[in-house]
Design an enzyme around this catalytic site. Structure first.
Site, PDB file in Angstrom:
ATOM      1  CE1 TYR B 213      34.720  33.802  53.757  1.00 12.09           C
ATOM      2  CE2 TYR B 213      36.660  34.556  54.791  1.00 12.09           C
ATOM      3  CZ  TYR B 213      35.827  33.507  54.411  1.00 12.09           C
ATOM      4  OH  TYR B 213      36.468  32.167  54.434  1.00 12.09           O
ATOM      5  NE  ARG B 360      27.393  26.701  50.010  1.00 14.58           N
ATOM      6  CZ  ARG B 360      28.326  27.130  50.681  1.00 14.58           C
ATOM      7  NH1 ARG B 360      28.326  26.808  51.796  1.00 14.58           N
ATOM      8  NH2 ARG B 360      29.232  28.058  50.136  1.00 14.58           N
TER       9      ARG B 360
END
Lengths: 401, 401
Positions: B213, B360
């Site tokens: 995913y 991130r």
């Protein structure tokens, strides 16, 4: 129209059924509800594609395994917070069997029966090999289970309804005898959950597992579920450890600490598409009780058996005639059973075949009515009387039977 | 337009991306491809609802875990038949770690590092507890891994790209040193597969696991995958035993016998909806090579780091500056990182936060171009320069970060 007829006429409308097919295989794969389709479209068009990573917080994804677990709990006589959707049945058997054995450390025998679905036995063999500590899988006949429960047994692991014959175990008496002998119970509900009332909590069952894609209509390979008796949950040290069962998954600690509650039995990231479809499919159970489903299933099964008996003397009934001893399927034995099933499919009646000679028909009142059942029996009669199954194209075996 | 620009302009068209959002979180959840949507609609409208149980034979469901496995194999330098889609990463770590330890029975140390994703460590702790035979998980810093590999180590289990910082391990040198010391290797590719070329077979890696995913865009909770070196496969006695790994699942034998081939690492019925979505999403990799993706990822990452460095002196780079030491994400440290991420999302730039202070940004050339990257950096600059993150609504933590 009786009240029950009205109820089930409405539930039938909830399903997207193909034209010209009478589907007697919902015990193997439930059909699609309109609700599942609508939900999956929404998950694609409004959640995954649009919310992207935010879906975990904003689309209910993070809670979905528990949301589904709580819906299922209400359908199997389990308190809220004692059931979670998770993984597949085989993996869930590994989890609960390991937990059950740890609760009975002095005993080495896992008792099961030859009517259990084989994957449960495979899971037990894997657990035994992994523990490498003298454990033994004792497989008796279904009739011998009750008497075989004694103080040597650590765990009795039984499927409530036999996948082949539909024979129904007496959960109450087996669980009671197990409790009296200090034996932990694991009930596999794959062929009973969604088909009849089950009272896990009232009967003081220790563990249960079951399937999302049969009577719960979650879709092919839908997530399975597992149940743990409330008082055991926080005493279990899960063997299949993973971040989705951690006390604080997003703290990213290096040490595994199981969360409080049934969530500790979860492992990795669950299939959101699978859970969403199952979640939506379960809503059909809001309008009808398990007792009503069971009552109608028994009625339809008796009509079916009567009609088939009249027109198909060749078929030997493999299911108990007594409704109290039978789940929600009717099975027959016939040496050329595989070809018969293929011929029936070709004539619009879908059942399935199980080795060596079993023809299975699932009786599912949510989307089958009396007219369907009578017509199916007529077609079966025609296929049998005229030996329409007796040609090569129906005898060639496919990978999945 | 250069050849590479044309290629990636085409792959970007394969994705259904929301208007007004620059998505820098494909390292956490990949966006939806049009192909996945089309496939899921087909699975609902033409397969599940219409073919019902026949879908297992007629819709490719029964082979789907292997179909997807073989597609992934081609993207990670693995031979056909050595990879299967299965379950989730955590469960797959349990499987391959158990198998790896069994291949090195005299050794008791599992070596990992503090940059590993925690669920891998949790799985190791679970395996160790289950074996109850003196095994030990030794966690060193990423920099210490190479030197810590010696003949006391049974298995080295490392995530190739650090989920926090994007630091990239040298798979070649670590694997070679492991082999020289008789240490089995498990590489977790969750943050590298689909983002860069990987040569599992050429480097003689023993085992690998990874995620469906993230860079493979399979959808939320998509099935994971696992790899076993060809020569090991048929020597493994799986610990997670189930019917989908049986030599003959539809013979319904009582005794577990693993099938020949990678399929023995499968357990129960897989999520067909999840597999179908992943299967379709993987086709975007047909038109572009991993080397091209990596080249473009490095280019875009350098543009991004340059732009952010110019406008955001407050953000401390947490990723290596050397492209050869970095995966496909760029991370920064900032004490109020969580609030910054929330403010950025509010301004149309989606990254994410990891404890304690990491922001991130995933750099994914399949659907991000240079203009996206430059614009994202400008927005980050605006949010930082004007302290737009400094308000209560961005500081309230949600369940999933």
């Amino acid at each position: 129209m009786t009240e029950l007829n009205k109820l089930f006429a409405a539930t039938k409308q909830a399903f997207d059924l193909p034209e010209g097919v009478i589907y007697l295989d919902g015990n193997s794969l439930g059909p699609m509800t309109h609700a599942s389709r609508t939900r999956l479209i929404d998950e694609m068009d409004n959640q995954w594609s649009q919310k992207l990573i935010r879906g975990w917080n904003e689309s209910g994804w993070y809670q979905l395994a528990q949301t589904v677990g709580d819906k299922i709990a209400a359908l199997i006589g389990a308190p809220k917070g004692t059931v979670t959707a998770a993984d597949n049945t085989s993996i869930n058997v590994h989890k609960v069997l390991s937990a059950a054995l740890a609760m009975n450390p002095g005993r080495k025998v896992i008792l099961s029966d030859s009517g259990n679905f084989p994957t449960d036995l495979y899971a037990a063999q894997g657990v035994i090999a992994g523990l490498n500590d003298g454990y033994e899988l004792k497989v008796v006949t279904p009739e011998q289970v009750f008497d075989a429960i004694d103080e040597s047994v650590a765990v009795v692991m039984i499927t409530q309804v036999d996948y082949c014959t539909g024979r129904l175990h007496d959960m109450a008496s087996i669980t009671e005898r197990a409790r009296a002998n200090g034996v932990k119970t694991i009930w596999d509900l794959c062929h009973s959950a969604g088909a009849m009332a089950i009272q896990l909590d009232a009967l003081q069952v220790d563990f249960a597992v079951g399937c999302g894609y049969k009577y719960f209509n979650g879709g092919p390979g839908a997530p399975a579920f597992l149940y743990v008796r409330e008082e055991h949950i926080n005493n279990i040290q899960p063997v299949l450890t993973g971040w989705m069962g951690h006390a604080s998954p997003f703290s990213f600690e290096q040490q595994y600490t199981p969360m409080q509650g049934i969530g500790r039995m979860r492992v990795g990231t669950p299939s959101i598409l699978g859970l969403a479809s199952l979640d939506a499919a379960l809503d059909v159970f809001c309008s009808v009780s398990m007792e009503q489903i069971r009552q109608r299933s028994v009625e339809l099964s008796e009509v079916f058996m009567d009609e088939v008996a009249k027109c198909c003397p060749q078929l030997e009934l493999a299911s108990p005639t007594d409704a109290g001893l039978r789940g929600s399927q009717v099975s027959y034995r016939f040496p050329q059973g595989y070809a018969v099933v293929q011929a029936l499919i070709d004539h619009g009646v879908v059942g399935d075949f199980r080795m060596p000679d079993i023809i299975r028909f699932g009786i599912t009142p949510l989307y089958l009515n009396r007219a369907d059942i009578v017509k199916a029996a007529q077609i079966i009669g025609d296929v049998m009387a005229n030996q329409l199954w007796d040609c090569d194209k129906f005898k060639a075996k496919q990978a999945v039977t």
